[in-house]
Scaffold this active site. Structure first.
Site, short mmCIF file in Angstrom:
data_model
loop_
_atom_site.label_atom_id
_atom_site.label_comp_id
_atom_site.label_asym_id
_atom_site.label_seq_id
_atom_site.Cartn_x
_atom_site.Cartn_y
_atom_site.Cartn_z
N CYS A 42 0.84 -1.20 0.00
CA CYS A 42 0.00 0.00 0.00
C CYS A 42 0.88 1.25 0.00
O CYS A 42 1.97 1.26 0.55
CB CYS A 42 -0.90 0.01 1.23
SG CYS A 42 -2.07 1.40 1.24
N ASP A 44 0.33 3.80 1.64
CA ASP A 44 0.22 4.41 2.97
C ASP A 44 1.62 4.75 3.54
O ASP A 44 2.50 3.88 3.56
CB ASP A 44 -0.50 3.41 3.90
CG ASP A 44 -0.93 4.04 5.21
OD1 ASP A 44 -0.07 4.63 5.91
OD2 ASP A 44 -2.12 3.93 5.55
N ARG A 46 2.62 4.97 6.38
CA ARG A 46 2.99 4.24 7.60
C ARG A 46 3.48 2.82 7.33
O ARG A 46 3.78 2.08 8.26
CB ARG A 46 1.78 4.19 8.54
CG ARG A 46 1.28 5.55 8.96
CD ARG A 46 -0.10 5.48 9.58
NE ARG A 46 -1.10 5.01 8.61
CZ ARG A 46 -2.40 4.85 8.88
NH1 ARG A 46 -2.83 5.09 10.10
NH2 ARG A 46 -3.22 4.44 7.96
N HIS A 98 -2.28 -4.13 4.92
CA HIS A 98 -2.12 -3.71 6.31
C HIS A 98 -3.48 -3.42 6.94
O HIS A 98 -4.39 -2.90 6.29
CB HIS A 98 -1.21 -2.48 6.42
CG HIS A 98 -1.78 -1.22 5.85
ND1 HIS A 98 -2.32 -0.23 6.62
CD2 HIS A 98 -1.92 -0.80 4.56
CE1 HIS A 98 -2.75 0.75 5.84
NE2 HIS A 98 -2.52 0.43 4.58
N CYS A 101 -6.20 -0.07 6.79
CA CYS A 101 -5.97 0.50 5.46
C CYS A 101 -7.14 1.43 5.08
O CYS A 101 -8.29 1.00 5.03
CB CYS A 101 -5.84 -0.62 4.42
SG CYS A 101 -5.47 0.01 2.76
CO CO Z 1 -3.51 1.11 2.94
#
Ligand code: CO
Length: 218
Positions: A42, A44, A46, A98, A101
């Site tokens: 992803c 993302d 993080r 994750h 998400c």
């Molecule tokens: Co995500």
């Protein structure tokens, strides 16, 4: 430096530190790239691929998009897989989702963000495919976590079904597929048990992984 000087300053510090720890690191790295792994994860912020698995530059080939989707018409993702498999000859493709998400959450909650909703539609397809199991959850967080897990397994099957991976297995290339899930609140990875090493294994392993997940209602 006029723009974003803090990032350039960080870069100087980082490059110095890497070179101090391993003199000649960048020179060696600039001359070759031989990663054993392709990470599909992803976007993302993080979920930083290299850091999570403790790999240095040069050791992990990475493709990231919103909610780690592998879509059969996505030329970007397919090109990454093709180059990784046929040129770099990676031995492992790891699809990593994750918990927490935002993409999966938005899809499940029918949130509207614009263009990205069309991309998230792929997750909605996974939700529909497994709606009987998912609708059995009364706790929305558990339901979301399960959809996130199922989504990763479906994406690894999408990787398995690409002509690129099918061709690689047909010519006997050593290539394993994995689906992992990462937990934001403790930094830990979990294997969703879909290590697939051949075209024949794909469906039975997929079915076993889905069965294992769907028999667990916690
Ligand atoms: Co995500």
């Amino acid at each position: 430096m006029k723009f974003l000087p803090n990032l350039f300053s960080n870069n100087v510090q980082w490059a110095k530190q890497v070179e101090t720890d391993e003199p000649g690191f960048f020179k060696t790295l600039s001359e070759q790239q031989t990663p054993e792994y392709l990470w599909i994860g992803c976007a993302d912020s993080r979920v930083p691929a290299n850091e999570i698995v403790g790999l240095k530059p040069g050791e992990l080939f990475v493709h990231r998009n919103i909610a780690n989707c592998v879509v059969h018409t996505d030329l970007n993702c397919l090109s990454v897989i093709q180059y990784a498999v046929e040129v770099l000859k990676v031995k492992h493709i790891i699809v990593t989702g994750h918990y927490g998400c935002g993409g999966v959450m938005s899809s499940m909650n029918n949130a509207k963000f614009g263009l990205v909703d069309n991309w998230l539609r792929h997750i909605k397809d996974v939700q529909h495919k497994h709606h009987v199991h998912l609708n059995a959850f009364s706790d929305p967080v558990q339901k979301l976590d399960r959809l996130t897990e199922l989504h990763v397994i479906e994406q690894v099957m999408n990787v398995a079904n690409t002509s690129i991976v099918q061709d690689a297995w047909a010519r006997g290339q050593d290539l394993q597929l994995h689906s992992w899930i990462y937990r934001l609140d403790d930094g830990m990875l979990r294997d969703l048990d879909t290590c697939i090493t051949s075209a024949e294994e794909a469906t039975p392993i997929y079915l076993a992984a889905i069965k294992k997940l769907t028999s667990d209602m916690t």
